[in-house]
Scaffold this active site. Structure first.
Site, PDB file in Angstrom:
ATOM      1  N   VAL A 154      12.596  29.891   7.815  1.00  0.00           N
ATOM      2  CA  VAL A 154      13.094  28.999   9.093  1.00  0.00           C
ATOM      3  C   VAL A 154      14.503  28.842   8.942  1.00  0.00           C
ATOM      4  O   VAL A 154      14.978  28.332   7.874  1.00  0.00           O
ATOM      5  CB  VAL A 154      12.341  27.628   9.117  1.00  0.00           C
ATOM      6  N   GLY A 191       1.310  23.630   3.111  1.00  0.00           N
ATOM      7  CA  GLY A 191       0.934  23.038   2.116  1.00  0.00           C
ATOM      8  C   GLY A 191      -0.038  22.071   2.601  1.00  0.00           C
ATOM      9  O   GLY A 191      -0.726  22.203   3.770  1.00  0.00           O
ATOM     10  N   VAL A 192      -0.622  21.066   1.604  1.00  0.00           N
ATOM     11  CA  VAL A 192      -1.723  20.547   2.043  1.00  0.00           C
ATOM     12  C   VAL A 192      -1.380  19.513   3.370  1.00  0.00           C
ATOM     13  O   VAL A 192      -2.228  19.863   4.203  1.00  0.00           O
ATOM     14  CB  VAL A 192      -2.055  19.297   0.863  1.00  0.00           C
ATOM     15  N   HIS A 242     -32.680  17.621  -5.056  1.00  0.00           N
ATOM     16  CA  HIS A 242     -32.445  18.637  -3.921  1.00  0.00           C
ATOM     17  C   HIS A 242     -33.031  17.831  -2.831  1.00  0.00           C
ATOM     18  O   HIS A 242     -34.175  16.897  -2.805  1.00  0.00           O
ATOM     19  CB  HIS A 242     -33.904  19.471  -4.482  1.00  0.00           C
ATOM     20  N   LYS A 271      -6.716  10.819   6.581  1.00  0.00           N
ATOM     21  CA  LYS A 271      -7.898  10.833   6.567  1.00  0.00           C
ATOM     22  C   LYS A 271      -8.863  10.292   7.834  1.00  0.00           C
ATOM     23  O   LYS A 271      -9.578  10.711   8.164  1.00  0.00           O
ATOM     24  CB  LYS A 271      -8.473  10.420   5.134  1.00  0.00           C
ATOM     25  N   GLY A 280       0.835  -1.165  -0.055  1.00  0.00           N
ATOM     26  CA  GLY A 280      -0.102   0.050   0.120  1.00  0.00           C
ATOM     27  C   GLY A 280       0.947   1.205  -0.064  1.00  0.00           C
ATOM     28  O   GLY A 280       0.404   2.643  -0.278  1.00  0.00           O
ATOM     29  N   THR A 283       3.113   4.657   0.925  1.00  0.00           N
ATOM     30  CA  THR A 283       3.095   5.960   1.733  1.00  0.00           C
ATOM     31  C   THR A 283       1.546   5.964   1.698  1.00  0.00           C
ATOM     32  O   THR A 283       0.962   6.093   2.845  1.00  0.00           O
ATOM     33  CB  THR A 283       3.648   6.854   0.944  1.00  0.00           C
ATOM     34  N   ALA A 290       6.784  20.109   7.118  1.00  0.00           N
ATOM     35  CA  ALA A 290       5.727  19.647   6.171  1.00  0.00           C
ATOM     36  C   ALA A 290       6.282  20.332   5.038  1.00  0.00           C
ATOM     37  O   ALA A 290       5.479  21.299   4.359  1.00  0.00           O
ATOM     38  CB  ALA A 290       4.388  19.677   6.531  1.00  0.00           C
TER      39      ALA A 290
END
Ligand SMILES: Cc1cc2nc3c(=O)[nH]c(=O)nc-3n(C[C@H](O)[C@H](O)[C@H](O)COP(=O)(O)OP(=O)(O)OC[C@H]3O[C@@H](n4cnc5c(N)ncnc54)[C@H](O)[C@@H]3O)c2cc1C
Length: 461
Positions: free
Chosen positions: A232, A177-178, A440, A51, A39, A41, A265
């Site tokens: 940084v 970022g994400v 709707h 998630k 599977g 990363t 990140a």
């Protein structure tokens, strides 16, 4: 020496999908994977665990902020070990699911780290295997900054951040970022004081600027602080706490921030070390990715590369689409990936999703376009879900009405975007979506209303 039609190196969403499609098309396939589980990363330390934690903590926020408004009295209590257990359970279900699919499709798992020793030859451990074609799908790993040494305890990458022993009281995230925003959201919802430090003057570079501004405002409202335009300089750890030094680019002033945990990140780099023996001369790009042609072929005959290890957005679905296309090419079919229509999603609250061109890109191209925008505040279902923040923006060609891009910030944005992806694959005009009946009450009515806004105007605005 075992012989295969295809050996895939790496069982991430690029490699395992390529292997399954190739096996379905009749090839004899093996996959070399060095990790304990399949599977890559995505399933082990990326998309799926992040998630899971986003889902759990979103549910927490819902309970804390919205349940009472609906006449529900619940006082949620966080059991961090239990939440990590749930995440690990989800990972296990997914990785064992790939093992099942390998068995079902008669794919051999060569357990161990693989190296291409000659054209058509892959060594895994003590054994060398023969293959007509070899696909490198070795993926990527977190990169860090000079002066910031990762120990995966106090200074962590996304991998460490998904498995912290305890919830930090303070978290500094380097990079807006994400990944930084998603994991920053997880800990902010769990009560950490989160500060995001970003080199650029905006968050999520490359994204529609209006969406980025809106997202920053909404995340700030959720308690996340942003220090933008900050370079940084380094980080040190003392007594279990990290001190991060940075310079503001506007005036070169020097600052420090102390945090229980620092999440680096700042992006990911391709994994190429050890994949091909030195004398083979596998050609890399300036950015260290494997150089390939449009058919994924490298400079070594019979060796191909897909996914994060080659150019393009580092996204699981991009890797998988390349895997499918390459398997089909190797089986003698014609196939290609439409790189203009790869959606990207940020799973914050609200979610963000986009596909196609941004307004900024269209302006830079000098293309005449029109904008159709609809706020979720005008959508009945979104209001009932306390999810009226955000909007759908559709960009269409000024003359032909053909959809050129769509950018959504709001409830279920990551699902809504696919209606527009399909429309764009079919070369649809905004009017095609506007004239399509939408059930709707659904949040997808907001997409239809944004399409209507490209023409005579939406109803509910
Ligand atoms: C925290 C986080 C969240 C993310 N969320 C999302 C998201 O929501 N949506 C999305 O689209 N993308 C997301 N991504 C990115 C996504 O995980 C990657 O784009 C995707 O996994 C790339 O797939 P791949 O197959 O190219 O490589 P990988 O998934 O990196 O897999 C490569 C595999 O190759 C194996 N390998 C490497 N070298 C060798 C070797 N020599 N021999 C044998 N095996 C080897 C590795 O062990 C690994 O299992 C996220 C990433 C992170 C870190």
């Amino acid at each position: 020496m075992a012989e295969f039609d295809l050996i895939v190196i790496g069982a991430g969403p690029g490699g395992y999908v390529c292997a399954i499609r190739a096996a379905q098309l009749g090839l004899k396939v093996a996959v070399a994977e060095g990790s304990e589980t399949l599977g890559g990363t995505c399933l082990n330390v990326g998309c799926i665990p992040s998630k899971a934690l986003l889902h759990a903590t979103h549910s927490l926020r819902e309970a804390e902020e919205n349940f009472a408004k609906m006449g529900l009295s619940v006082k949620p209590k966080v059991d961090w070990a239990g939440m990590r257990g749930y995440k690990d359970e989800v990972i296990g279900q997914n990785t064992s699911g790939i093992e099942f699919l390998f068995k079902k499709n008669k794919i051999t798992w060569l357990k161990g780290w693989a190296e291409i020793v000659a054209a058509g030859q892959v060594r895994v451990g003590e054994e060398t295997h023969q293959a007509k074609s070899i696909v490198i799908a070795s993926g990527s790993e977190p990169s860090t900054l000079p002066g910031v040494e990762v120990d995966e305890k106090v200074i962590v990458t996304s991998t460490g951040a998904l498995a912290l022993a305890k919830i930090p009281a303070t978290l500094a995230v380097i990079g807006a970022g994400v990944i930084g925003l998603e994991l920053g959201s997880v800990y902010a919802r769990l009560g950490s004081k989160v500060t995001v430090i970003e080199y650029l003057d905006t968050i999520t570079p490359g994204m529609d600027a209006e969406i980025a501004r809106t997202l920053q405002r909404l995340l700030k409202r959720q308690g996340i602080d942003f220090t933008l335009g900050a370079a940084v300089q380094g980080a040190s750890v003392k007594g279990g706490k990290a001190t991060l030094s940075y310079k503001l680019r506007k005036d070169d002033s020097e600052h420090e921030i102390t945090a229980d945990c620092v999440l680096v990140a700042t992006g990911r780099r391709p994994v190429t070390a050890g994949v091909a023996a030195g004398p083979l001369g596998l050609k890399l790009t300036e950015r260290g990715q494997i150089e390939t042609d449009a058919g994924f072929a490298t400079n070594i005959p019979g060796v191909y590369a897909i996914g994060d290890v080659r150019e393009g957005p580092m996204l699981a679905h991009k890797a998988s689409d390349e895997g499918v296309a390459l398997a089909e090419i190797l089986a003698g079919h014609k196939a290609a990936v439409n790189y203009d229509l790869i959606p990207s999603v940020i799973y914050t609250t609200p979610e963000v999703a986009s596909v196609g061109k941004t307004q900024e890109a269209l302006k830079a191209e000098g293309r005449a376009y029109k904008t159709g925008k609809f706020n979720f505040m005008g959508n009945g279902r979104a209001k009932a879900m306390f999810a009226g923040d955000g909007f759908v923006k559709i960009l269409a060609d000024k003359e032909t009405d053909r959809i050129l891009g769509c950018h959504i910030i709001g409830p279920s944005a990551g699902e809504l975007i696919h209606e527009v992806c399909v429309a764009m694959e079919f070369g649809a005009a905004a009017e095609d979506i506007a004239r399509t009946c939408h059930a709707h009450p659904t949040v997808s009515e907001a997409v239809r209303e944004a399409a209507m806004a490209c023409g005579d105007g939406p109803i509910h605005a």
